[in-house]
Motif scaffolding. Sequence first.
Motif, mmCIF file in Angstrom:
data_model
loop_
_atom_site.group_PDB
_atom_site.id
_atom_site.type_symbol
_atom_site.label_atom_id
_atom_site.label_comp_id
_atom_site.label_asym_id
_atom_site.label_seq_id
_atom_site.Cartn_x
_atom_site.Cartn_y
_atom_site.Cartn_z
ATOM 1 N N GLU A 1 0.813 -1.219 0.000
ATOM 2 C CA GLU A 1 0.000 0.000 0.000
ATOM 3 C C GLU A 1 0.848 1.271 0.000
ATOM 4 O O GLU A 1 0.481 2.269 -0.622
ATOM 5 C CB GLU A 1 -0.933 -0.006 1.212
ATOM 6 C CG GLU A 1 -1.878 1.194 1.257
ATOM 7 C CD GLU A 1 -2.788 1.158 2.461
ATOM 8 O OE1 GLU A 1 -3.553 2.123 2.634
ATOM 9 O OE2 GLU A 1 -2.735 0.183 3.240
ATOM 10 N N GLU B 1 -5.422 -8.487 -1.609
ATOM 11 C CA GLU B 1 -6.555 -7.557 -1.521
ATOM 12 C C GLU B 1 -6.528 -6.569 -2.679
ATOM 13 O O GLU B 1 -5.514 -6.430 -3.371
ATOM 14 C CB GLU B 1 -6.537 -6.804 -0.184
ATOM 15 C CG GLU B 1 -5.260 -6.048 0.091
ATOM 16 C CD GLU B 1 -5.199 -5.541 1.523
ATOM 17 O OE1 GLU B 1 -6.264 -5.227 2.107
ATOM 18 O OE2 GLU B 1 -4.089 -5.463 2.067
ATOM 19 N N PHE C 1 -7.340 -2.510 -3.810
ATOM 20 C CA PHE C 1 -7.428 -1.155 -3.285
ATOM 21 C C PHE C 1 -8.085 -0.236 -4.309
ATOM 22 O O PHE C 1 -7.782 -0.308 -5.509
ATOM 23 C CB PHE C 1 -6.032 -0.603 -2.963
ATOM 24 C CG PHE C 1 -5.402 -1.204 -1.733
ATOM 25 C CD1 PHE C 1 -5.493 -0.562 -0.509
ATOM 26 C CD2 PHE C 1 -4.722 -2.408 -1.799
ATOM 27 C CE1 PHE C 1 -4.912 -1.110 0.622
ATOM 28 C CE2 PHE C 1 -4.140 -2.965 -0.676
ATOM 29 C CZ PHE C 1 -4.232 -2.304 0.542
ATOM 30 N N ASN D 1 -8.856 9.303 -1.261
ATOM 31 C CA ASN D 1 -9.446 8.456 -0.227
ATOM 32 C C ASN D 1 -9.299 6.986 -0.616
ATOM 33 O O ASN D 1 -9.654 6.597 -1.729
ATOM 34 C CB ASN D 1 -10.930 8.793 -0.045
ATOM 35 C CG ASN D 1 -11.124 10.218 0.437
ATOM 36 O OD1 ASN D 1 -10.472 10.653 1.376
ATOM 37 N ND2 ASN D 1 -12.018 10.951 -0.219
ATOM 38 N N THR D 2 -8.782 6.186 0.308
ATOM 39 C CA THR D 2 -8.457 4.790 0.018
ATOM 40 C C THR D 2 -9.424 3.830 0.696
ATOM 41 O O THR D 2 -9.767 3.994 1.872
ATOM 42 C CB THR D 2 -7.026 4.465 0.495
ATOM 43 O OG1 THR D 2 -6.108 5.360 -0.138
ATOM 44 C CG2 THR D 2 -6.648 3.043 0.151
ATOM 45 N N GLN D 3 -9.873 2.843 -0.075
ATOM 46 C CA GLN D 3 -10.688 1.747 0.461
ATOM 47 C C GLN D 3 -10.049 0.437 0.005
ATOM 48 O O GLN D 3 -9.613 0.319 -1.140
ATOM 49 C CB GLN D 3 -12.128 1.825 -0.047
ATOM 50 C CG GLN D 3 -12.901 3.046 0.415
ATOM 51 C CD GLN D 3 -13.256 2.985 1.889
ATOM 52 O OE1 GLN D 3 -13.363 1.903 2.475
ATOM 53 N NE2 GLN D 3 -13.429 4.140 2.511
ATOM 54 N N SER D 4 -9.996 -0.533 0.902
ATOM 55 C CA SER D 4 -9.413 -1.831 0.539
ATOM 56 C C SER D 4 -10.388 -2.957 0.877
ATOM 57 O O SER D 4 -11.160 -2.859 1.836
ATOM 58 C CB SER D 4 -8.091 -2.055 1.275
ATOM 59 O OG SER D 4 -8.301 -2.133 2.673
ATOM 60 N N TYR D 5 -10.326 -4.031 0.066
ATOM 61 C CA TYR D 5 -11.202 -5.173 0.270
ATOM 62 C C TYR D 5 -10.383 -6.448 0.085
ATOM 63 O O TYR D 5 -9.787 -6.659 -0.977
ATOM 64 C CB TYR D 5 -12.362 -5.156 -0.733
ATOM 65 C CG TYR D 5 -13.201 -3.905 -0.652
ATOM 66 C CD1 TYR D 5 -14.244 -3.790 0.259
ATOM 67 C CD2 TYR D 5 -12.921 -2.813 -1.477
ATOM 68 C CE1 TYR D 5 -15.006 -2.629 0.343
ATOM 69 C CE2 TYR D 5 -13.670 -1.651 -1.402
ATOM 70 C CZ TYR D 5 -14.707 -1.564 -0.494
ATOM 71 O OH TYR D 5 -15.441 -0.414 -0.415
#
Length: 255
Positions: A103, A119, A121, A127-131
Amino acid sequence: MNLFKQLFKSLYSPKDIALYRYQGIGKTILYVFFLTLLSVIPNVYYFSAAVINGLNAAQTAVKDQFPEFTIENGKLEARQDEPIIINRDDFAIIFDSTGKINEDDFSKEDNAIAFLQNEIFFIAGGNTQSYPYSMFTFPITSSDLQEFLDTIDSVTWIMLVIMAIFIYIFSAGMKFIEISIYALFGLLFKNMTEKNLQYGQLWRMSAYSVTLPTIFFTIMAALQTSVLNGFLINWFASLIVLILTIKEVPKQKQI
């Protein structure tokens, strides 16, 4: 006086803002919604542009530039020796099944999508979102992802409209809370200065006092320029304008 004239006068005239304390609450609420609408336009525009550019870039990358891959048992698997990094239209796409990228390597990107070993990203507007892939209970192949992106592309505008409405409603709610807090500070200052003002009047005045900092930060957002300590500057400027406005109100007569 229409909303545009009120907005213009609220940029520089505490005396005019003080006069707005007598107008109906409905017009003041309408003004707050109007001001909020102006303030969210840059964010909605850049967010929408990032989503569209990112989706187009992702479709091209998955179809033409990514190797065949499978996401299974929480892990991205592909025949790959080195990470693939694609930059297109201010949007970065990263594909790395080797585990060489983490990351921190793309944390400074404003808009990006990164398929990493364990994962995925999403970065939009910084703005960061991870799954994690472990959330998928079934295998996903490159052809499955291509079909999914094609489906998303067909409903992109509907999603963006819904997102824009959500951003607007949330921003309006926050603006009303902000104004209500300013009005509470106004109660303290009006008692110190012996001004005959009710909370409702202070609320109306506070609604117009936020105009200058709101327009300033809207322009900065349109220019994609960050402002150091923006939160504090916004509150300080709004309170200063409110204080100057309260000073324009005549003192209550002594009996």
